[in-house]
Design a protein around this motif. Structure first.
Motif, PDB file in Angstrom:
ATOM      1  N   GLN A   2       0.658  -1.262  -0.107  1.00 38.52           N
ATOM      2  CA  GLN A   2      -0.042  -0.153   0.019  1.00 38.52           C
ATOM      3  C   GLN A   2       0.890   1.308   0.120  1.00 38.52           C
ATOM      4  N   GLN A   3       0.396   2.281  -0.959  1.00 36.48           N
ATOM      5  CA  GLN A   3       1.148   3.486  -0.803  1.00 36.48           C
ATOM      6  C   GLN A   3       1.038   4.289   0.694  1.00 36.48           C
ATOM      7  N   GLN A   4       2.057   5.082   0.986  1.00 38.84           N
ATOM      8  CA  GLN A   4       2.072   5.849   2.015  1.00 38.84           C
ATOM      9  C   GLN A   4       1.108   6.888   1.708  1.00 38.84           C
ATOM     10  N   LEU A  32       5.646  14.359  -4.688  1.00 38.94           N
ATOM     11  CA  LEU A  32       5.315  13.414  -3.728  1.00 38.94           C
ATOM     12  C   LEU A  32       4.143  12.565  -4.302  1.00 38.94           C
ATOM     13  N   GLN A  33       3.512  13.182  -5.211  1.00 38.09           N
ATOM     14  CA  GLN A  33       2.026  12.681  -5.648  1.00 38.09           C
ATOM     15  C   GLN A  33       2.264  11.317  -6.396  1.00 38.09           C
ATOM     16  N   GLU A  34       3.396  11.286  -7.085  1.00 41.96           N
ATOM     17  CA  GLU A  34       3.489  10.299  -8.011  1.00 41.96           C
ATOM     18  C   GLU A  34       3.708   8.890  -7.231  1.00 41.96           C
ATOM     19  N   GLU A  35       4.538   8.714  -6.178  1.00 37.04           N
ATOM     20  CA  GLU A  35       4.485   7.431  -5.686  1.00 37.04           C
ATOM     21  C   GLU A  35       3.798   7.338  -4.254  1.00 37.04           C
ATOM     22  N   HIS A  36       2.793   8.243  -3.886  1.00 32.72           N
ATOM     23  CA  HIS A  36       2.194   8.310  -2.609  1.00 32.72           C
ATOM     24  C   HIS A  36       0.598   8.581  -3.027  1.00 32.72           C
ATOM     25  N   ASP A  37       0.136   8.212  -1.915  1.00 33.96           N
ATOM     26  CA  ASP A  37      -1.619   8.373  -1.844  1.00 33.96           C
ATOM     27  C   ASP A  37      -1.793   9.729  -1.227  1.00 33.96           C
ATOM     28  N   ALA A  38      -1.711  10.830  -2.230  1.00 36.30           N
ATOM     29  CA  ALA A  38      -1.765  12.110  -1.348  1.00 36.30           C
ATOM     30  C   ALA A  38      -3.198  12.893  -1.769  1.00 36.30           C
ATOM     31  N   LEU A  39      -3.356  13.643  -0.525  1.00 38.86           N
ATOM     32  CA  LEU A  39      -4.616  14.388  -0.265  1.00 38.86           C
ATOM     33  C   LEU A  39      -4.013  16.041  -0.083  1.00 38.86           C
ATOM     34  N   SER A  76      -5.909  13.543 -11.142  1.00 38.53           N
ATOM     35  CA  SER A  76      -6.052  12.129 -11.090  1.00 38.53           C
ATOM     36  C   SER A  76      -4.983  11.290 -10.534  1.00 38.53           C
ATOM     37  N   ARG A  77      -3.934  12.072  -9.644  1.00 36.45           N
ATOM     38  CA  ARG A  77      -2.907  11.301  -9.125  1.00 36.45           C
ATOM     39  C   ARG A  77      -3.373  11.511  -7.461  1.00 36.45           C
ATOM     40  N   SER A  78      -3.976  12.970  -7.180  1.00 37.85           N
ATOM     41  CA  SER A  78      -3.781  13.152  -5.960  1.00 37.85           C
ATOM     42  C   SER A  78      -5.418  13.721  -5.634  1.00 37.85           C
TER      43      SER A  78
END
Ligand code: ADP
Ligand code: NA
Length: 331
Positions: A2-4, A32-39, A76-78
């Motif tokens: 799971q992504q951080q 950071l949005q590339e490799e993480h689950d970002a809000l 689409s990523r964050s």
């Protein structure tokens, strides 16, 4: 695996973000949005602490979101949303305020600074409990990592303390204990007129600010008028030469060139040369950035749709966390 999870936000307290917001936080959000689950959130409830005009606040919220997008936050990523669209933030803030010591909140240096400026009657209770709301923002999403500037370090420490306190009282899996993510080089961009104070969009005078949406001519003039020092050496030394060092930090971050190579290139040259070239680099960055912001603002329906979609996604996470904390609290 799971992504951080990443969470961060900015206050819509100005028509424009300033360069410290961009270099200290926003560029790292995008990376950071590339490799993480970002809000990423526009924290409009936080902005209420200084009693803004309602129409102005609403406009600034939209402008802040447009600047996130123009900087490269990709919906689409964050998950991109507005804090007040997710009522769980205010609900969890109340619960956390009941776990925060009055003295503990009173030790927050940002509150001490701001309340000293506003006086006791001009200081709202909201300004006092601001760091508790910030802890709620973070803990609601089981956040692992919070990318911010240096000025938020103490608030992050409080968020961690509150997380640990909840876990000690209600069971160790109640909330995730977040880590701060501060990138040293750009952790603190300083005011151009007072290079010992951080650049801030709520500064009393705009003359020391590089505002992302300002007229490039004004920005260039502010850079040319930046406070330096009495000798002539272009050298990175934040203690002895805070003004020059700040200009080098900004130059390096926006150009991708190392501070050492800039020092070498400007050996024997004057502050005027450095400022002139830096103004060009900054304007070169701002011009396409501003064009993108204007495109996003010209299409409010699309912008609102992005924010509505983000709020819906955020609520599905926030609701689960809040239910768990309410349940364990006896609510
Ligand atoms: P401001 O002080 O400009 O109102 P916010 O409180 O809205 O900024 O903070 C938004 C984000 O920008 C936070 O992550 C904060 O740490 C970062 N930030 C603000 N000012 C600076 C600065 N001068 N240098 C580096 N980062 C900064
Ligand atoms: Na992502």
């Amino acid at each position: 695996p799971q992504q951080q999870r990443i969470f961060s936000g900015m206050q819509p307290t100005s028509d424009s973000l300033q360069l410290g917001n961009y270099l200290g936080a926003l560029t790292h959000w995008v990376a950071l949005q590339e490799e993480h689950d970002a809000l990423y959130c526009v924290v409009d409830l936080h902005a209420l602490t200084v009693n803004p005009d309602p129409a102005v606040l609403r406009e600034r919220t939209r402008r802040t979101a447009a600047q996130y997008l123009a900087a490269g936050v990709d919906p689409s990523r964050s998950t991109l949303f507005v804090q007040s669209h997710v009522p769980e933030h205010a609900e969890l803030a109340w619960v956390l305020s009941c776990h925060t010591g009055f003295g503990e909140a009173g030790r927050m240096t940002q509150f001490k600074d701001k309340s000293a400026r506003h006086g006791s009657e001009g200081t709202t209770v909201g300004l006092f409990t601001y760091p508790v709301l910030m802890a709620a923002d973070i803990l609601l999403y089981d956040t692992n990592l919070v990318p911010v500037g240096e000025d938020q370090r103490q608030h992050l420490e409080l968020s961690r303390d509150l997380a640990q306190r909840l876990n000690a009282r209600f069971g160790k899996d109640t909330v995730v204990v977040p880590e701060v993510h501060i990138v040293k080089e750009t952790a603190k961009i300083y005011d151009l007129q007072d290079p010992t104070a951080k650049m801030s969009k709520s500064a009393e005078s705009p003359n020391g600010l590089i505002e992302l949406l300002d007229d490039p001519k004004v920005v260039a003039k502010r850079i040319r008028s930046a406070v330096t020092d009495a000798d002539r050496e272009i050298r990175f030394d934040p203690q002895a030469k805070p003004g020059v060092s700040n200009l080098l930090t900004i130059f390096s971050a926006l150009s991708g060139r190392s501070v050492a190579s800039l020092e070498q290139d400007y050996e024997g040259k004057g502050y005027g040369d450095l400022k002139k070239d830096l103004a060009e680099v900054v304007v070169g960055f701002l011009t396409p950035f501003q064009a993108r912001v204007h495109d996003y603002l010209a299409d409010p329906a699309s912008l609102d749709a992005v924010l509505a979609d983000g709020a819906e996604k955020a609520r599905t996470i926030a609701g689960v966390t809040l239910d768990r904390i309410y349940d364990r609290s006896g609510l």
